[in-house]
Design an enzyme around this catalytic site. Structure first.
Site, short mmCIF file in Angstrom:
data_model
loop_
_atom_site.label_atom_id
_atom_site.label_comp_id
_atom_site.label_asym_id
_atom_site.label_seq_id
_atom_site.Cartn_x
_atom_site.Cartn_y
_atom_site.Cartn_z
N GLU A 150 5.70 -6.41 12.44
CA GLU A 150 5.85 -4.87 12.23
C GLU A 150 7.09 -4.45 13.09
O GLU A 150 8.05 -3.76 12.54
CB GLU A 150 4.72 -4.18 12.65
N ASP A 154 2.14 -11.74 0.89
CA ASP A 154 3.13 -11.10 -0.02
C ASP A 154 4.50 -11.25 0.44
O ASP A 154 5.29 -11.85 -0.57
CB ASP A 154 2.68 -9.58 0.21
N GLU A 164 -6.65 1.19 -1.56
CA GLU A 164 -6.14 0.07 -1.03
C GLU A 164 -6.87 -1.32 -1.59
O GLU A 164 -6.20 -2.27 -1.45
CB GLU A 164 -6.87 0.10 0.54
N GLU A 215 4.85 0.33 -2.40
CA GLU A 215 5.19 -0.58 -3.17
C GLU A 215 4.95 -0.45 -4.76
O GLU A 215 5.90 -1.08 -5.53
CB GLU A 215 4.08 -1.72 -2.89
N THR A 266 11.73 -6.06 3.23
CA THR A 266 10.58 -5.46 2.79
C THR A 266 10.22 -4.15 3.17
O THR A 266 9.21 -3.59 2.69
CB THR A 266 9.44 -6.67 3.23
#
Length: 823
Positions: free
Chosen positions: A125, A272, A366, A384, A470
Site C-alpha cells: 500500500e 490482480d 465486495e 475498478e 494500479t
C-alpha cells in the site's frame, strides 16, 4: 518505442456503436462539471476536517489518526502518519486543472510530512499510494515548471522524498527468496528489535508483484538502480514459482522458501495487480520479457479462469476445478487490462456482467456469487469498475459507456454522499454507511470519471504519454528510453501460441470489420443476466433438446428414475405453429418439462449463535449475537455448548506465528478478521491449543443489528482438520467482549445456538380441570395449596355455572421454573 506508441494511440480508435443517442457536448460538459463539484466536496472535506491525518472519517467529520481510533486490522496498515490522502490526490489535482490547489498541496507536503515515523506499514500500500503519489506529483510538477507558468521554485523535492521512502521500504526485500516482507517499520526496518514486524512468513502474489512500476520509475528518475533491481528480482521469483503445467500462480506465497501457501488462482484479490504490472511494465519500460510473461499467463487465464462473462478462481495445480462459487469486486479492473491487451470481446462481456450487478445493488458488493447474490455486502467506493468503463469507452468510442459512467456519478451522489465527503457503504443491501473514505477514492475514481467525459483538448497534459499505475498515478512512457533492459532478466521461450493480439493493439476494425455496433451485439447477450429490467412473462413450456438414439426410451426412463417426467413436445404444439417435424432431426426429440427440480432458496438460512458471558459480574445477562462457520464444530449438535475463558491471540490477526500459544492452551481465542482467511487463522489457533475461536470484524461500527449474519467459509482447501467451534462477532459486539476482557481480565463465556441460551424462560403447558363447588369445599386428595379457587358472585352464579358445567377441561400456559412448588 514505435510499438508502444501504437499501443497507446490505438486506444482512441473508436466506432459508433450505440445504445440510444450519443451524448452531446453540452451533456458531457454538465456531467464533467458535476464530477468536479463532487471532487471539491470530497477533497475540501478532507482538507477542512482531516488534514494532516491520513484519511477522512466522513461520518464523524474528523481525521483518522492511527492509534487514536479502534484498530481495524490490516486495513490500517496503509496509514503511516504521512498525510496519505493528500499525497495520493496530487496528480488528480493536476489532471482536473486544479493547478493552484496542486501547488499549495505540494508546499504543505514539503512542510508537514515526515517519512521516518516509528510505525509499521504495508509495503504494498505504501508503494502504490505514497511512493506512486510522490512520483506522479514530481512528474506533473516538472511538466508545469517546464511550461514556465507555475512551480518555478520547484527543485525536485518530491523526488527526494520518494527516494527517501524507497530506501525505507528496501529492508522489506531482505529475504532468502527476494520476495518482500508484507510490512516494514518506516524508522526501524524489519530485523531491528524495535521494528515490531519481521515475523511474517507469507505475502500475497500481488503484494510482491506490484512494485516494478514505482521502483523502476524511481530508479530511472533518480539514477539509482537498486530499486528496479529488487523489484525485478521479486517478479522473477513469482515467474519461476508459477505452476508449470497450468502457467498459473497462487494467491499467497512463503517469502522465505517460495512455497505456495494458498493455491487458488484467479484475477481478483491477492493476484490482480501482478498481472497488471507485467503488461504495464512492458509498456513503461520497453522490456519484452514482461510481455512474454504476461502473454503466457493470459493464455492460461483465458483457458481456465475466464468463463464468460464470469472470472472464477481455480486450483493452480488442477485448473479445471473451481475452488469457490463467488467473485470479488477487485476483478473489475480486468476488462480494462484486456483492453490494453486488445481482447475486446471478453472485456465487453465481463464489464456488462459487472454493470448488471451494479444495477441490481447500486454498487459492486465486495463479493458476489455466480448467481449474482451478495456474498460480502461492503462497498468501500472502489474505482475498478469506473476504470474499465473508461478504457472500454476509449477503445470503442461507444456512447453506451458514457451512460454507464453517468450512472456511477448518480449513484455516488445518491447513496454515498454525506455532509463531510463520501462514505463507504457498509452493506449494499441496507445502504448503511461506514465511517471511511479511502485515499484511492480521490486518487482513482475522480481521475477515471473526469477523463471519461473529457476531450483530449480539455486536459492539461497529453494523457497518451502516460501509463496508469494500479493506483492511477501517472508515469511517463518515455522512461523506456532512459535505460536499456536488464541483461540478466531473461525469459525462456514459451510453448503457447501467439494470437492476433500478442504483439499488437486493440483495433475494432480488425476484430469486427464492417460492424460498427459490435459492442452492443455482445452486450445484448447479457442484458438481463441478473434479472433486473427483464419483463416478467409466463413461460409454460420449456424446451429441452436431448440426443436420444433410436426410440429414446432408455434416457427417458433414466430421467423418470430421477423424478423428472417428460412428454413429447409435438403433442403440445398447436397447428398454427406448424409441424414440429419441420425443425426435427433424426435422433433428436423435443420435450416439455412437466416436473422440475425445486429452485435453490434465494438466501441460505443462517442459524444464529450467541456468545454468552457467564462469569461474574455478567452471570449470563450479557448475550452477543454471533454468526456461524461452514466448517469446524457444529454447535447446533452440542447439547450444552462450549464453555471456556477468552484470551486474545498474539498477533491479534492470527495470520503469523502464534506467540502466546502457552496462554491459549485450553482457552477460547479472540482473533481479528482480515489479512488471511478464516480457515488459516483457525488452523493456527487450533494447533496452538485453543478450544474455540471467536473472530471479530475489523470493520469499525459493524453490528448484527444493521448487518445480516453470514456463514464463514473456508479457503478452498479441505477443512475437515478443523474441529474447534468457530463464531463471528461484528465490531460492536466484539468491542463489548474485548472491553469486558480488558476490565475484568478473566472472562468465561459460553458458545451455543441462540435457541439454547441459558436462563431463557420457556413456556410450559399445565392442564387445569375446572369443576363447580361451594366455596371451601374440597374433594378427596385436594388441598388448598394445590387448588385454584375461582370465587363467583352470587348474582352471577347461574350465568357462570352455565358456561362451566360438567368437567370442561381448559389449558392454560404459565412461565414455570419449578413445577413441584407452583400453585
Amino acid at each position: 518505442m514505435a510499438l508502444l506508441a501504437v499501443i497507446l494511440s490505438c486506444l482512441v480508435i473508436g466506432v459508433t456503436g450505440q445504445d440510444g443517442q450519443p451524448m452531446t457536448a453540452e451533456e458531457k460538459s454538465k456531467i464533467r462539471d458535476q464530477i468536479l463539484e463532487m471532487f471539491d466536496h470530497a477533497y475540501n472535506s478532507y482538507m477542512d476536517y482531516a488534514y494532516p491525518a491520513d484519511e477522512l472519517m466522513p461520518l464523524s467529520c474528523r481525521g483518522r489518526v492511527r492509534g487514536l481510533e479502534p484498530n481495524r486490522g490490516d486495513i490500517d496498515d496503509s496509514l503511516g502518519k504521512f498525510s496519505l490522502t493528500l499525497i495520493d490526490s496530487l496528480d488528480t489535482l493536476v489532471l482536473l486543472n486544479k493547478l493552484d490547489e496542486f501547488e499549495d498541496a505540494v508546499r504543505k507536503i514539503l512542510r508537514d510530512v515526515r517519512l521516518d515515523n516509528d510505525i509499521v506499514v504495508s509495503v504494498f500500500e505504501t508503494n502504490i499510494r505514497v511512493l506512486g503519489g510522490l512520483l506522479g506529483a514530481h512528474v506533473m510538477a516538472g511538466v508545469l515548471k517546464q511550461r514556465g507558468e507555475r512551480m518555478q521554485w520547484y527543485r525536485d523535492e518530491l523526488l527526494h522524498m520518494a527516494k527517501e521512502l524507497g530506501y525505507r521500504l528496501l529492508p522489506a526485500f531482505n529475504t532468502t527468496s527476494g520476495l518482500p516482507y508484507p510490512r516494514v517499520n518506516l524508522r526501524y526496518g524489519v530485523v531491528n528489535p524495535l521494528s515490531r514486524t519481521g515475523t511474517e512468513s507469507d505475502t500475497c502474489t500481488a503484494c510482491a508483484g506490484t512494485m516494478i512500476l514505482e521502483f523502476a520509475a524511481l530508479s530511472r528518475l533518480s539514477g539509482d538502480t537498486i530499486f528496479e533491481e529488487h523489484a525485478r528480482k521479486a517478479m522473477d521469483v513469482l515467474w519461476e514459482k508459477r505452476q508449470r503445467g497450468s502457467d498459473l500462480v497462487g494467491t499467497v506465497i512463503n517469502i522465505h522458501n517460495g512455497d505456495w501457501v494458498r493455491r487458488d488462482s484467479g484475477v481478483g484479490a491477492g493476484i490482480d495487480s501482478y498481472y497488471e504490472y507485467l503488461m504495464k511494465a512492458y509498456i513503461l519500460l520497453g522490456d519484452k520479457v514482461y510481455l512474454e510473461r504476461f502473454n503466457t499467463h493470459y493464455s492460461a487465464i483465458m483457458k481456465y479462469i475466464s468463463q464468460p462473462p464470469l472470472l472464477l478462481n481455480v486450483h493452480m495445480h488442477n485448473p479445471t476445478v473451481n475452488v469457490r462459487s463467488w467473485m470479488d469486486s477487485l476483478l473489475a479492473f480486468f476488462p480494462g487490462l484486456q483492453v490494453l491487451r486488445g481482447d475486446l470481446k471478453p472485456a465487453i462481456e465481463t464489464h456488462e456482467m459487472l454493470y448488471q450487478v451494479t444495477k441490481q445493488h447500486n454498487f459492486l458488493p465486495e463479493a458476489f456469487t455466480t448467481e449474482f447474490r451478495v456474498h460480502w455486502g461492503q462497498h468501500p467506493l472502489r474505482p475498478e469498475f469506473a476504470e474499465s468503463t473508461y478504457f472500454l469507452y476509449k477503445a470503442t468510442g461507444d456512447p453506451y459507456y458514457l451512460k454507464v459512467g453517468q450512472s456511477i456519478v448518480e449513484k455516488l451522489n445518491a447513496h454515498a454522499r454525506v455532509p463531510c465527503g463520501f462514505a463507504a457503504v457498509q452493506d449494499v443491501r441496507t445502504g448503511t454507511h461506514e465511517d471511511r473514505m479511502d485515499s484511492f477514492f480521490l486518487a482513482e475514481m475522480f481521475k477515471y470519471l473526469y477523463l471519461l467525459f473529457s476531450e483530449k483538448s480539455q486536459l492539461p497534459i497529453d494523457i497518451d504519454d502516460y501509463i496508469f499505475t494500479t493506483e492511477a498515478h501517472l508515469l511517463p512512457v518515455s522512461l523506456s528510453t532512459t535505460q536499456p533492459p536488464c541483461h540478466t532478466n531473461n525469459t525462456e521461450p514459451q510453448a503457447h501460441e501467439d494470437d492476433l493480439f500478442s504483439y499488437s493493439c486493440p483495433s475494432a476494425q480488425t476484430l469486427f470489420p464492417n460492424n460498427p455496433t459490435f459492442a452492443k451485439t455482445i452486450r445484448d447477450s447479457y442484458k438481463y443476466l441478473t434479472g433486473v429490467g427483464r419483463a416478467q412473462q409466463a413461460s409454460p413450456v420449456r424446451g429441452i433438446e436431448l440426443p436420444l438414439h433410436d426410440t429414446g426410451l432408455e434416457p427417458v426412463e433414466f430421467l423418470k428414475s430421477m423424478g423428472i417426467s417428460l412428454t413429447p413436445l409435438t403433442e403440445l404444439i398447436s397447428a398454427s405453429q406448424g409441424s414440429a417435424s419441420q425443425h426435427s432431426h433424426k435422433g433428436v426429440f423435443k420435450f416439455k418439462l412437466v416436473a422440475e427440480v425445486s429452485q435453490t432458496p434465494e438466501h441460505e438460512e443462517v442459524v444464529p449463535l450467541i456468545v454468552q458471558l457467564i462469569s461474574p459480574p455478567f452471570l449470563g445477562r450479557t448475550v452477543l449475537t454471533a454468526g456461524p462457520a461452514k466448517f469446524g464444530m457444529d454447535l447446533t449438535k452440542q447439547e450444552h455448548g462450549v464453555k471456556g475463558s477468552i484470551v486474545k491471540s498474539v498477533p491479534y490477526t492470527a495470520c503469523g506465528y502464534i506467540e502466546n500459544a502457552v496462554e491459549l492452551q485450553g482457552h477460547i481465542a479472540l482473533a481479528l478478521r482480515g489479512e488471511c482467511m478464516f480457515a488459516a487463522k483457525a488452523r493456527r489457533l487450533q494447533e496452538a491449543g485453543a478450544v474455540g475461536v471467536i473472530f471479530i470484524d475489523h470493520r469499525e461500527g459493524s453490528s448484527s443489528a444493521e448487518t445480516p449474519l453470514f456463514q464463514m467459509v473456508g479457503d478452498g482447501e479441505p477443512t475437515d482438520d478443523i474441529t474447534v467451534p468457530l463464531v463471528f462477532l461484528f465490531s460492536k459486539e466484539g468491542a463489548t467482549l474485548t472491553g469486558a476482557l480488558q476490565e475484568h481480565h478473566n472472562v468465561d463465556i459460553l458458545l451455543l445456538p441462540k435457541e439454547k441460551q441459558l436462563g431463557k424462560e420457556k413456556a410450559e403447558k399445565l392442564n387445569i380441570k375446572f369443576r363447580l363447588a361451594k366455596e371451601g369445599e374440597l374433594v378427596e386428595g385436594e388441598t388448598e395449596s394445590t387448588t385454584f379457587q375461582l370465587v363467583l358472585e352470587q348474582s352471577e352464579t347461574d350465568t357462570e355455572a352455565a358456561s362451566l358445567t360438567g368437567d370442561n377441561q381448559k389449558t392454560c400456559t404459565f412461565p414455570q421454573k419449578d413445577p413441584e412448588n407452583s400453585p
